[in-house]
Design an enzyme around this catalytic site. Structure first.
Site, PDB file in Angstrom:
ATOM      1  N   ALA A 166      -6.934   4.552  -5.902  1.00  0.00           N
ATOM      2  CA  ALA A 166      -6.751   3.112  -5.715  1.00  0.00           C
ATOM      3  C   ALA A 166      -6.935   2.722  -4.252  1.00  0.00           C
ATOM      4  O   ALA A 166      -7.438   1.634  -3.942  1.00  0.00           O
ATOM      5  CB  ALA A 166      -5.350   2.703  -6.191  1.00  0.00           C
ATOM      6  N   ASP A 167      -6.550   3.626  -3.329  1.00  0.00           N
ATOM      7  CA  ASP A 167      -6.697   3.321  -1.909  1.00  0.00           C
ATOM      8  C   ASP A 167      -8.163   3.248  -1.506  1.00  0.00           C
ATOM      9  O   ASP A 167      -8.550   2.429  -0.666  1.00  0.00           O
ATOM     10  CB  ASP A 167      -5.949   4.356  -1.060  1.00  0.00           C
ATOM     11  CG  ASP A 167      -6.369   5.787  -1.361  1.00  0.00           C
ATOM     12  OD1 ASP A 167      -6.853   6.070  -2.477  1.00  0.00           O
ATOM     13  OD2 ASP A 167      -6.180   6.647  -0.476  1.00  0.00           O
TER      14      ASP A 167
ATOM     15  N   ASN B 212       1.221   8.614   0.358  1.00  0.00           N
ATOM     16  CA  ASN B 212       2.051   9.789   0.094  1.00  0.00           C
ATOM     17  C   ASN B 212       3.213   9.910   1.075  1.00  0.00           C
ATOM     18  O   ASN B 212       4.269  10.424   0.718  1.00  0.00           O
ATOM     19  CB  ASN B 212       1.184  11.052   0.172  1.00  0.00           C
ATOM     20  CG  ASN B 212       0.223  11.151  -0.991  1.00  0.00           C
ATOM     21  OD1 ASN B 212       0.609  11.403  -2.116  1.00  0.00           O
ATOM     22  ND2 ASN B 212      -1.054  10.938  -0.717  1.00  0.00           N
TER      23      ASN B 212
ATOM     24  N   ASP C 225       0.857  -1.189   0.000  1.00  0.00           N
ATOM     25  CA  ASP C 225       0.000   0.000   0.000  1.00  0.00           C
ATOM     26  C   ASP C 225       0.894   1.240   0.000  1.00  0.00           C
ATOM     27  O   ASP C 225       1.500   1.575   1.015  1.00  0.00           O
ATOM     28  CB  ASP C 225      -0.913  -0.018   1.231  1.00  0.00           C
ATOM     29  CG  ASP C 225      -1.780   1.230   1.342  1.00  0.00           C
ATOM     30  OD1 ASP C 225      -1.938   1.932   0.331  1.00  0.00           O
ATOM     31  OD2 ASP C 225      -2.301   1.482   2.453  1.00  0.00           O
TER      32      ASP C 225
ATOM     33  N   TYR D 114     -20.002   6.486  -9.745  1.00  0.00           N
ATOM     34  CA  TYR D 114     -19.163   7.684  -9.687  1.00  0.00           C
ATOM     35  C   TYR D 114     -19.147   8.291 -11.084  1.00  0.00           C
ATOM     36  O   TYR D 114     -19.153   7.560 -12.087  1.00  0.00           O
ATOM     37  CB  TYR D 114     -17.744   7.290  -9.255  1.00  0.00           C
ATOM     38  CG  TYR D 114     -16.987   8.343  -8.477  1.00  0.00           C
ATOM     39  CD1 TYR D 114     -17.356   8.685  -7.178  1.00  0.00           C
ATOM     40  CD2 TYR D 114     -15.869   8.969  -9.020  1.00  0.00           C
ATOM     41  CE1 TYR D 114     -16.645   9.627  -6.460  1.00  0.00           C
ATOM     42  CE2 TYR D 114     -15.152   9.915  -8.306  1.00  0.00           C
ATOM     43  CZ  TYR D 114     -15.543  10.241  -7.018  1.00  0.00           C
ATOM     44  OH  TYR D 114     -14.837  11.180  -6.304  1.00  0.00           O
TER      45      TYR D 114
ATOM     46  N   ASP E 183     -10.810   6.679   6.294  1.00  0.00           N
ATOM     47  CA  ASP E 183      -9.390   6.356   6.177  1.00  0.00           C
ATOM     48  C   ASP E 183      -8.578   7.582   6.583  1.00  0.00           C
ATOM     49  O   ASP E 183      -8.604   8.615   5.917  1.00  0.00           O
ATOM     50  CB  ASP E 183      -9.066   5.948   4.737  1.00  0.00           C
ATOM     51  CG  ASP E 183      -7.666   5.368   4.594  1.00  0.00           C
ATOM     52  OD1 ASP E 183      -6.829   5.568   5.509  1.00  0.00           O
ATOM     53  OD2 ASP E 183      -7.390   4.725   3.571  1.00  0.00           O
TER      54      ASP E 183
END
Length: 255
Positions: free
Chosen positions: A108-109, A9, A6, A100, A130
């Site tokens: 992607a997360d 940033n 994962d 959407y 998250d």
């Protein structure tokens, strides 16, 4: 075994699955200048030093929100783990109905977290919160529909903004404050950040419950590094720090 990666940033977290269970996890700083050799050697060294054989890895899955590291990371997996990784991206099977405007814009997360959520907690309307570099809230229906959500500045971004945007306010540790008001500047910032973040999340969840889920309480699922700061605040119904990794594992199983 399956390795899930994962890429955030700030940091990159990894999970090693044996069956459906994470047996080992580790992380490194996300560095856009890292070479494939540096990353690959890191993987081998960490696995070896913790008693795992990289040759037993049969699949690798990657969720990345930092496109500039994807090539080096992919090459590292191919060269040092002998596996072509599966990236969470448009076109793969997810088991989700993406409601959407432009599904390619979904991070992607977010996709991986939603996949992990519907796998671990099926048949529930849920809000997944998250709390990483950014704080995201995503809506997932019991019918496995990804409906959308909201994005807020993360707790560290907020702290950094105060420190860099003012002359006298310091950068402070992100932690649960001892009281509801501060008797010094550090405590005052911690109180404002903690209760301001909690209040924002509670208000948005209330709006979603009332206007999206017809006033029926959804399951509120916390994940991400800073979610554990609120472990005893009753903000979440459950906290699963490794939720994205479970989602990546689901993607590997589906594809």
């Amino acid at each position: 075994m399956i390795l899930t990666i994962d890429v955030g940033n700030t940091s990159t977290s990894c999970g090693l699955f044996d069956g459906n269970k994470i047996v080992f996890s580790f992380r490194r700083e996300t560095n856009i200048h890292s070479s494939s050799d540096e990353i690959g050697i890191f993987f081998r060294d960490v696995l070896r030093e913790n008693g795992f054989d990289w040759k037993e890895i049969s699949r690798v899955g990657i969720c990345s929100v930092v496109p500039s590291v994807n090539y080096s990371l992919s090459r590292a997996c191919t060269k040092y783990l002998n596996q072509e990784p599966l990236f969470i991206q448009a076109g793969i099977k997810t088991g989700l109905k993406l409601k959407y405007a432009n599904p390619k814009e979904i991070g992607a997360d977010l996709i991986a977290a939603a996949m992990g959520g519907i796998n671990l907690f099926p048949d529930k309307d849920m809000i997944i919160v998250d709390m990483g570099t950014a704080t995201t809230l995503e809506l997932v229906s019991k019918n496995k529909e990804f409906l959308g959500g909201s994005i807020l500045p993360g707790m560290k971004i907020s702290i950094d903004a105060l420190a860099s945007g003012t002359a006298k306010l310091p950068s402070v540790e992100i932690a649960k404050p001892a009281g509801i008001y501060g008797s010094n500047t550090t405590e005052a910032i911690q109180v404002g950040l903690y209760y301001g973040t909690a209040g924002s999340i509670k208000e948005i969840c209330y709006k979603y419950q009332k206007n999206v889920f017809n006033n029926e309480k959804p399951f509120i699922l916390g994940t991400g590094g800073f979610s554990r700061v609120f472990a005893d605040y009753n903000l979440f119904d459950q906290i699963v720090p490794e939720l994205v990794h479970y989602g990546i594992k689901c993607a590997i199983d589906l594809n």
